[in-house]
Design a protein around this motif. Structure first.
Motif, PDB file in Angstrom:
ATOM      1  N   SER A  72      38.352  58.257  49.188  1.00 20.96           N
ATOM      2  CA  SER A  72      39.568  57.822  48.510  1.00 20.96           C
ATOM      3  C   SER A  72      39.832  56.363  48.860  1.00 20.96           C
ATOM      4  O   SER A  72      39.631  55.945  50.001  1.00 20.96           O
ATOM      5  CB  SER A  72      40.748  58.684  48.966  1.00 20.96           C
ATOM      6  N   ASN A  73      40.297  55.611  47.880  1.00 25.16           N
ATOM      7  CA  ASN A  73      40.659  54.222  48.139  1.00 25.16           C
ATOM      8  C   ASN A  73      41.806  54.119  49.138  1.00 25.16           C
ATOM      9  O   ASN A  73      41.912  53.147  49.882  1.00 25.16           O
ATOM     10  CB  ASN A  73      41.048  53.519  46.836  1.00 25.16           C
ATOM     11  N   LEU A  79      40.464  53.788  52.603  1.00 25.36           N
ATOM     12  CA  LEU A  79      39.932  52.449  52.857  1.00 25.36           C
ATOM     13  C   LEU A  79      41.065  51.436  53.047  1.00 25.36           C
ATOM     14  O   LEU A  79      41.022  50.599  53.947  1.00 25.36           O
ATOM     15  CB  LEU A  79      39.029  52.008  51.703  1.00 25.36           C
ATOM     16  N   GLU A  80      42.088  51.542  52.219  1.00 24.14           N
ATOM     17  CA  GLU A  80      43.198  50.596  52.308  1.00 24.14           C
ATOM     18  C   GLU A  80      43.983  50.767  53.603  1.00 24.14           C
ATOM     19  O   GLU A  80      44.413  49.778  54.196  1.00 24.14           O
ATOM     20  CB  GLU A  80      44.099  50.733  51.090  1.00 24.14           C
ATOM     21  N   SER A 120      48.952  49.029  44.996  1.00 26.33           N
ATOM     22  CA  SER A 120      47.566  48.583  44.895  1.00 26.33           C
ATOM     23  C   SER A 120      47.067  48.787  43.469  1.00 26.33           C
ATOM     24  O   SER A 120      47.427  49.752  42.800  1.00 26.33           O
ATOM     25  CB  SER A 120      46.699  49.380  45.867  1.00 26.33           C
ATOM     26  N   ASN A 178      43.998  49.416  42.898  1.00 19.34           N
ATOM     27  CA  ASN A 178      42.890  50.370  43.004  1.00 19.34           C
ATOM     28  C   ASN A 178      43.364  51.786  42.697  1.00 19.34           C
ATOM     29  O   ASN A 178      44.477  52.160  43.055  1.00 19.34           O
ATOM     30  CB  ASN A 178      42.299  50.349  44.419  1.00 19.34           C
ATOM     31  N   GLY A 185      45.225  53.949  45.287  1.00 22.93           N
ATOM     32  CA  GLY A 185      45.591  52.991  46.333  1.00 22.93           C
ATOM     33  C   GLY A 185      47.001  53.211  46.848  1.00 22.93           C
ATOM     34  O   GLY A 185      47.758  54.039  46.343  1.00 22.93           O
TER      35      GLY A 185
END
Length: 190
Positions: free
Chosen positions: A43-44, A47-48, A123, A125, A128
């Motif tokens: 999942s983004n 990462l964020e 975000s 994304n 996000g």
């Protein structure tokens, strides 16, 4: 000196608290990598959040790094001068470079962060997170850096006036014995 001690203590406490964000980032990064390779899922947002946590560590602990005299400098050159000359170099560096640049970034970073907060920026994304907490770190981090810069200026002036020993702001190198004592003390808390 009381103002300097207050700023130093505040930045010590903030750095101690934010150090847990580094642990959280490592745990999230590891878990995300395992999930991605084992289950082929990611999942983004994961990462964020790693980026946000790293940003929090970097921005909020920079002042503490300055306090501990761990910032980047050219010790090969400065080390050849007397302690008094080194303190003058530090003082001029703080007054001519650190504080003005940090104040400019704070000046432009605050509206940048407030606009993000007001618009509840998200975000771009897929999946996000909200962006404004990361953007708020910029002015907050530079505010802490400005305050620590003021503290360092106070300490350098006190040294030059003969009212403070250089050990109050000199880099402290931990000996193996001190590390062992710190580990023993931490184990007693558990």
């Amino acid at each position: 000196m009381p103002l300097s001690r207050f700023i130093d203590t505040m930045n010590e406490k903030i750095a101690g608290a934010v150090s847990w964000a580094l642990l959280a980032a490592v745990v999230i990064c590891s878990a995300n990598a395992l999930i991605r390779y084992i289950f082929n899922a990611s999942s983004n947002a994961w990462l964020e959040i790693q980026w946000y946590l790293f940003g929090a560590v970097f921005m909020l602990a920079s002042a503490h790094t300055l306090k501990r005299d761990e910032h980047v400098r050219i010790d090969v050159v400065a080390g050849r001068f007397s302690k008094r000359t080194q303190v003058w170099i530090d003082l001029l560096g703080f007054l001519l470079f650190l504080l003005p640049i940090s104040l400019v970034i704070l000046y432009y970073g605050l509206p940048f962060a407030l606009l993000s907060v007001q618009s509840a920026e998200m975000s771009s994304n897929a999946g996000g997170l909200i962006v404004w907490p990361a953007k708020v770190l910029v002015p907050l981090g530079f505010l802490l850096l400005v305050l620590q810069g003021v503290s360092e200026v106070i300490k350098r002036i006190a040294f030059l006036a003969g009212k403070l020993d250089a050990s109050a702001f000199a880099k402290h190198v931990t000996t193996p014995e001190e590390e062992i004592e710190a580990i023993k003390a931490a184990n007693k808390l558990d």
